[in-house]
Design a protein around this motif. Structure first.
Motif, PDB file in Angstrom:
ATOM      1  N   ASN A 172      31.670  47.065  25.912  1.00 22.89           N
ATOM      2  CA  ASN A 172      32.991  46.532  26.251  1.00 22.89           C
ATOM      3  C   ASN A 172      32.898  45.719  27.536  1.00 22.89           C
ATOM      4  O   ASN A 172      32.294  46.167  28.519  1.00 22.89           O
ATOM      5  CB  ASN A 172      34.002  47.659  26.438  1.00 22.89           C
ATOM      6  N   LEU A 173      33.499  44.559  27.521  1.00 20.50           N
ATOM      7  CA  LEU A 173      33.398  43.653  28.668  1.00 20.50           C
ATOM      8  C   LEU A 173      34.377  43.993  29.780  1.00 20.50           C
ATOM      9  O   LEU A 173      34.049  43.840  30.962  1.00 20.50           O
ATOM     10  CB  LEU A 173      33.598  42.210  28.207  1.00 20.50           C
ATOM     11  N   TRP A 174      35.606  44.420  29.436  1.00 27.41           N
ATOM     12  CA  TRP A 174      36.604  44.590  30.484  1.00 27.41           C
ATOM     13  C   TRP A 174      36.192  45.620  31.537  1.00 27.41           C
ATOM     14  O   TRP A 174      36.450  45.390  32.723  1.00 27.41           O
ATOM     15  CB  TRP A 174      37.995  44.841  29.903  1.00 27.41           C
ATOM     16  N   PRO A 175      35.533  46.750  31.194  1.00 26.44           N
ATOM     17  CA  PRO A 175      35.128  47.667  32.268  1.00 26.44           C
ATOM     18  C   PRO A 175      34.073  47.049  33.198  1.00 26.44           C
ATOM     19  O   PRO A 175      34.078  47.304  34.407  1.00 26.44           O
ATOM     20  CB  PRO A 175      34.554  48.880  31.534  1.00 26.44           C
ATOM     21  N   GLN A 176      33.210  46.214  32.636  1.00 22.57           N
ATOM     22  CA  GLN A 176      32.204  45.543  33.460  1.00 22.57           C
ATOM     23  C   GLN A 176      32.873  44.564  34.426  1.00 22.57           C
ATOM     24  O   GLN A 176      32.485  44.471  35.602  1.00 22.57           O
ATOM     25  CB  GLN A 176      31.217  44.789  32.574  1.00 22.57           C
ATOM     26  N   ILE A 177      33.865  43.845  33.925  1.00 22.98           N
ATOM     27  CA  ILE A 177      34.598  42.896  34.771  1.00 22.98           C
ATOM     28  C   ILE A 177      35.391  43.654  35.827  1.00 22.98           C
ATOM     29  O   ILE A 177      35.408  43.258  36.996  1.00 22.98           O
ATOM     30  CB  ILE A 177      35.491  41.988  33.905  1.00 22.98           C
ATOM     31  N   LEU A 219      35.094  43.063  39.792  1.00 19.14           N
ATOM     32  CA  LEU A 219      36.262  42.722  40.613  1.00 19.14           C
ATOM     33  C   LEU A 219      36.497  43.789  41.685  1.00 19.14           C
ATOM     34  O   LEU A 219      36.834  43.456  42.827  1.00 19.14           O
ATOM     35  CB  LEU A 219      37.501  42.558  39.737  1.00 19.14           C
ATOM     36  N   ARG A 220      36.305  45.053  41.339  1.00 21.12           N
ATOM     37  CA  ARG A 220      36.440  46.150  42.311  1.00 21.12           C
ATOM     38  C   ARG A 220      35.440  45.965  43.457  1.00 21.12           C
ATOM     39  O   ARG A 220      35.781  46.099  44.626  1.00 21.12           O
ATOM     40  CB  ARG A 220      36.193  47.481  41.585  1.00 21.12           C
ATOM     41  N   ARG A 221      34.200  45.628  43.102  1.00 21.86           N
ATOM     42  CA  ARG A 221      33.164  45.385  44.115  1.00 21.86           C
ATOM     43  C   ARG A 221      33.563  44.226  45.019  1.00 21.86           C
ATOM     44  O   ARG A 221      33.449  44.308  46.252  1.00 21.86           O
ATOM     45  CB  ARG A 221      31.836  45.093  43.418  1.00 21.86           C
ATOM     46  N   ARG A 222      34.066  43.159  44.417  1.00 22.92           N
ATOM     47  CA  ARG A 222      34.469  41.983  45.191  1.00 22.92           C
ATOM     48  C   ARG A 222      35.655  42.287  46.097  1.00 22.92           C
ATOM     49  O   ARG A 222      35.718  41.805  47.239  1.00 22.92           O
ATOM     50  CB  ARG A 222      34.770  40.832  44.252  1.00 22.92           C
ATOM     51  N   LEU A 227      40.481  34.044  35.776  1.00 23.97           N
ATOM     52  CA  LEU A 227      39.397  35.027  35.674  1.00 23.97           C
ATOM     53  C   LEU A 227      38.677  34.897  34.332  1.00 23.97           C
ATOM     54  O   LEU A 227      37.446  35.003  34.272  1.00 23.97           O
ATOM     55  CB  LEU A 227      39.937  36.441  35.858  1.00 23.97           C
ATOM     56  N   ALA A 228      39.422  34.652  33.260  1.00 28.04           N
ATOM     57  CA  ALA A 228      38.806  34.476  31.944  1.00 28.04           C
ATOM     58  C   ALA A 228      37.849  33.282  31.951  1.00 28.04           C
ATOM     59  O   ALA A 228      36.744  33.361  31.406  1.00 28.04           O
ATOM     60  CB  ALA A 228      39.881  34.304  30.881  1.00 28.04           C
ATOM     61  N   ALA A 229      38.260  32.206  32.578  1.00 24.11           N
ATOM     62  CA  ALA A 229      37.395  31.028  32.675  1.00 24.11           C
ATOM     63  C   ALA A 229      36.159  31.344  33.515  1.00 24.11           C
ATOM     64  O   ALA A 229      35.042  30.936  33.168  1.00 24.11           O
ATOM     65  CB  ALA A 229      38.170  29.860  33.271  1.00 24.11           C
ATOM     66  N   GLU A 230      36.356  32.066  34.614  1.00 25.00           N
ATOM     67  CA  GLU A 230      35.237  32.412  35.499  1.00 25.00           C
ATOM     68  C   GLU A 230      34.202  33.281  34.790  1.00 25.00           C
ATOM     69  O   GLU A 230      32.996  33.080  34.948  1.00 25.00           O
ATOM     70  CB  GLU A 230      35.767  33.142  36.736  1.00 25.00           C
ATOM     71  N   TYR A 231      34.666  34.259  34.028  1.00 24.71           N
ATOM     72  CA  TYR A 231      33.760  35.204  33.366  1.00 24.71           C
ATOM     73  C   TYR A 231      33.363  34.759  31.954  1.00 24.71           C
ATOM     74  O   TYR A 231      32.508  35.391  31.339  1.00 24.71           O
ATOM     75  CB  TYR A 231      34.397  36.594  33.314  1.00 24.71           C
ATOM     76  N   GLY A 232      33.988  33.723  31.441  1.00 24.90           N
ATOM     77  CA  GLY A 232      33.640  33.238  30.106  1.00 24.90           C
ATOM     78  C   GLY A 232      34.063  34.186  28.993  1.00 24.90           C
ATOM     79  O   GLY A 232      33.321  34.387  28.035  1.00 24.90           O
ATOM     80  N   VAL A 233      35.248  34.785  29.161  1.00 25.68           N
ATOM     81  CA  VAL A 233      35.770  35.743  28.182  1.00 25.68           C
ATOM     82  C   VAL A 233      37.205  35.378  27.829  1.00 25.68           C
ATOM     83  O   VAL A 233      37.796  34.482  28.430  1.00 25.68           O
ATOM     84  CB  VAL A 233      35.719  37.193  28.732  1.00 25.68           C
TER      85      VAL A 233
END
Length: 74
Positions: free
Chosen positions: A9-14, A18-21, A39-45
């Protein structure tokens, strides 16, 4: 853009990225957080993927939602 493991799943990774940032101070308290489209454009999702990540960060108390204005860093 971080490398995302597309077999999971991608959303937990994102959300993790984001939490780290956020903790690194990329956005200051009170600052407007990027929207889900950006954010979708930045992460390509898909936007729905970043929406899930942002909702998770709000649930953790890292962001607050201002209806009609977006999310802000707490």
């Amino acid at each position: 853009m971080p490398d995302l493991d597309r077999s999971r799943n991608l959303w937990p990774q994102i959300a993790d990225d984001l939490r780290r940032r956020l903790r690194a101070g990329e956005w200051a308290p009170g600052e407007r957080f990027p929207g889900t489209v950006a954010l979708a454009a930045e992460y390509g999702v898909a936007q729905a993927t970043t929406q899930k990540a942002v909702v998770a960060l709000r649930a953790e108390g890292l962001l607050r939602l201002e209806v009609g204005q977006g999310s802000y860093v707490l």
